[in-house]
Structures are given as structure tokens and as C-alpha cells.
Scaffold this motif. Structure first.
Motif, PDB file in Angstrom:
ATOM      1  N   ASN A 142      16.706 -28.928  79.488  1.00  0.00           N
ATOM      2  CA  ASN A 142      15.644 -29.785  78.966  1.00  0.00           C
ATOM      3  C   ASN A 142      14.735 -29.065  77.981  1.00  0.00           C
ATOM      4  OD1 ASN A 142      15.165 -32.705  80.316  1.00  0.00           O
ATOM      5  ND2 ASN A 142      16.283 -31.394  81.741  1.00  0.00           N
TER       6      ASN A 142
ATOM      7  N   VAL B 245      12.575 -32.540  89.847  1.00  0.00           N
ATOM      8  CA  VAL B 245      13.414 -31.340  89.714  1.00  0.00           C
ATOM      9  C   VAL B 245      12.540 -30.098  89.768  1.00  0.00           C
ATOM     10  CG1 VAL B 245      15.004 -30.070  88.219  1.00  0.00           C
ATOM     11  CG2 VAL B 245      15.177 -32.561  88.386  1.00  0.00           C
ATOM     12  N   ARG B 246      11.414 -30.131  89.058  1.00  0.00           N
ATOM     13  CA  ARG B 246      10.488 -28.986  89.057  1.00  0.00           C
ATOM     14  C   ARG B 246       9.897 -28.756  90.442  1.00  0.00           C
ATOM     15  NH1 ARG B 246       9.302 -27.263  83.969  1.00  0.00           N
ATOM     16  NH2 ARG B 246       9.728 -28.691  82.236  1.00  0.00           N
TER      17      ARG B 246
ATOM     18  N   LEU C 287      12.348 -35.546  85.952  1.00  0.00           N
ATOM     19  CA  LEU C 287      12.232 -34.111  85.727  1.00  0.00           C
ATOM     20  C   LEU C 287      11.139 -33.489  86.595  1.00  0.00           C
ATOM     21  CD1 LEU C 287      13.524 -31.890  84.001  1.00  0.00           C
ATOM     22  CD2 LEU C 287      11.730 -32.252  82.302  1.00  0.00           C
TER      23      LEU C 287
ATOM     24  N   SER D 262      23.076 -32.657  83.117  1.00  0.00           N
ATOM     25  CA  SER D 262      21.679 -32.426  83.497  1.00  0.00           C
ATOM     26  C   SER D 262      20.884 -33.720  83.518  1.00  0.00           C
ATOM     27  CB  SER D 262      21.030 -31.430  82.530  1.00  0.00           C
ATOM     28  OG  SER D 262      21.673 -30.183  82.576  1.00  0.00           O
ATOM     29  N   ALA D 263      21.121 -34.570  82.529  1.00  0.00           N
ATOM     30  CA  ALA D 263      20.429 -35.861  82.472  1.00  0.00           C
ATOM     31  C   ALA D 263      20.820 -36.718  83.676  1.00  0.00           C
ATOM     32  CB  ALA D 263      20.763 -36.581  81.167  1.00  0.00           C
TER      33      ALA D 263
ATOM     34  N   VAL E 149      19.216 -27.320  84.973  1.00  0.00           N
ATOM     35  CA  VAL E 149      18.710 -28.608  84.483  1.00  0.00           C
ATOM     36  C   VAL E 149      17.416 -28.400  83.698  1.00  0.00           C
ATOM     37  CG1 VAL E 149      17.719 -30.818  85.197  1.00  0.00           C
ATOM     38  CG2 VAL E 149      19.792 -29.967  86.305  1.00  0.00           C
ATOM     39  N   LEU E 150      16.524 -27.590  84.228  1.00  0.00           N
ATOM     40  CA  LEU E 150      15.275 -27.287  83.504  1.00  0.00           C
ATOM     41  C   LEU E 150      15.571 -26.555  82.201  1.00  0.00           C
ATOM     42  CD1 LEU E 150      13.070 -26.161  86.528  1.00  0.00           C
ATOM     43  CD2 LEU E 150      12.974 -28.345  85.307  1.00  0.00           C
TER      44      LEU E 150
ATOM     45  N   THR F 135      19.140 -26.679  89.728  1.00  0.00           N
ATOM     46  CA  THR F 135      17.860 -27.179  89.210  1.00  0.00           C
ATOM     47  C   THR F 135      17.361 -26.313  88.062  1.00  0.00           C
ATOM     48  OG1 THR F 135      16.673 -25.934  90.926  1.00  0.00           O
ATOM     49  CG2 THR F 135      17.184 -28.246  91.394  1.00  0.00           C
TER      50      THR F 135
ATOM     51  N   THR G 176      19.099 -35.242  86.722  1.00  0.00           N
ATOM     52  CA  THR G 176      17.667 -35.541  86.667  1.00  0.00           C
ATOM     53  C   THR G 176      17.396 -36.961  87.129  1.00  0.00           C
ATOM     54  OG1 THR G 176      17.383 -33.998  84.811  1.00  0.00           O
ATOM     55  CG2 THR G 176      15.637 -35.624  85.165  1.00  0.00           C
TER      56      THR G 176
END
Length: 221
Positions: free
Chosen positions: A147, A174-175, A171, A161-162, A143-144, A140, A165
Motif C-alpha cells: 500500500n 490490517v495495521r 487497511l 493485498s487488496a 500488505v502494508l 500483514t 485488505t
């Protein structure tokens, strides 16, 4: 004539495992502190144009995030492919009902541990679980990262990552999961430190000093 008890020592943690353990511990502490600050930058007023502090905090978060990611991957590799099998031997206890009963009884002061490897079954399951939590946390985090930084590594992993997500539902999700896993680490660290100290007091071996020196001491019978 009084017989003096003697002890023998056994190397249970290699230098690599000990070094990685403490770097990982430092990384987790720094990531928790910087992560909370990134979510709430309280040192700088919201209307301020001074972003230098936030920049350094984010930089530290990224550096230690990559450190945690690297060590997580290496520790998975060492568990399966290390020449020393003392960690892998702990899997025997996980499959043994007797070993589970022995460990639970030892925790309520009814006997001592009798482990095939370096960890008891409850310890082993807990460490495996937190290792996968760390792996998911790293994913995660990457991925952040992708972005925000669209070139270099961020660009390389952008497509993956896309896709990740989208699977997570956006997104924001994910956060949220990145934040939830932070609390999992906080709870684990408190319990882990307490149990490591308690275990040393309770069983007189396999305590905190083992992850410093690498050696465990056993009383000869």
C-alpha cells in the motif's frame, strides 16, 4: 570407588536452523524497535521537514521484515522436508496424553522430561503457534508494504493485498492486527528466554547453549 558420571552429546540443531534462529531473533528485535518508532517518530519534531531519520528507520524495518518473511517460509519448509526428523518426531508427544502429563509434572519439579523429539508437547504447540503468528505478521507486513510501494514487488502483490485488505475490513484493521501481533511477539520473547534459561538450570540439558553449538548433552545411566 566413586563412579564418575559420563555424558554423550547429540546434534539436535543443524547449522542452518541455528543461523536462522539467531537471524530471526535479531529481525524480531529490530522490527519491534523500528515498528514502534514508525508509529511514534519521537526523534524528530512533528513540524520538522527532516525525514531522513524516519527514512532510515523505515528502510531497516523493510529489510528485516523481508528477512523475517524469508526465514519464516524456509523454517516451514525445513520442518516438513528436512532430512533430519528430530523436530517432526516431537509431534508424537503432542498426541500422547502421557507426554503432556510428564512435561507438566516436570515443570512443577516432579520428574524429568522424556521427549521423542527435541521439543516437549507444550513447547511444540507453543512454537507452532508462534510460527503461524509470524506468518500472519509477515502477510500483514507485506500488505502494508504494497500500500506504500506500488512498483516492483509491491505492484506484483497489489491485487492479493487488496483482496486481503478487504477481508480484514480495511487497511486500518490490517495495521491494528499488525500492532497486536507485535505485542504477541514481545510476550513470547520474554517467556521464551526465561524458559530457555530455566530449562537449562532445571534439566541440565537442552538449554541455551544448544541453539549456539547445536549439541545437547545427556548423562549416561
Amino acid at each position: 570407588m566413586t563412579q564418575v558420571a559420563t555424558h554423550h552429546r547429540e546434534l539436535i540443531f543443524s547449522p542452518a536452523i541455528r543461523i536462522f534462529h539467531w537471524i530471526r531473533a535479531l529481525s524480531i528485535v529490530v522490527l519491534i524497535a523500528t515498528g514502534f518508532y514508525i508509529s511514534w517518530p519521537f526523534l524528530v519534531a512533528p513540524e520538522s521537514s527532516d525525514v531522513l531519520v524516519q527514512g532510515w528507520i523505515r528502510f531497516a524495518h523493510i529489510i528485516f521484515g523481508f528477512a523475517l518473511t524469508s526465514i519464516t517460509i524456509i523454517r516451514f519448509y525445513l520442518f516438513f522436508f528436512s532430512k533430519r526428523s528430530i523436530e517432526r518426531r516431537s509431534m508424537k508427544d503432542v498426541m500422547s496424553i502421557k507426554s503432556w502429563i510428564t512435561q507438566i509434572k516436570s515443570y512443577i519439579w516432579m520428574g524429568h522430561l522424556d521427549k521423542a523429539g527435541v521439543y516437549g508437547p507444550l513447547q511444540f504447540v507453543t512454537y507452532v503457534a508462534i510460527s503461524f503468528v509470524a506468518l500472519f505478521m509477515c502477510i500483514t507486513g507485506l500488505v502494508l508494504y504494497a500500500n506504500v510501494y506500488h512498483e516492483g514487488l509491491g505492484g506484483i502483490i497489489w491485487d492479493v493485498s487488496a483482496w486481503f485488505t478487504a477481508i480484514m475490513g480495511g487497511l486500518a484493521q490490517v495495521r491494528i492486527w499488525h500492532h497486536i501481533l507485535t505485542w504477541v511477539f514481545i510476550v513470547f520473547m520474554v517467556i521464551h528466554v526465561y524458559m530457555a534459561v530455566w530449562s537449562g538450570i532445571r534439566f541440565k540439558h537442552n538449554s541455551v547453549d544448544s541453539i549456539v553449538s547445536g549439541y545437547d548433552y545427556h548423562k549416561d545411566h
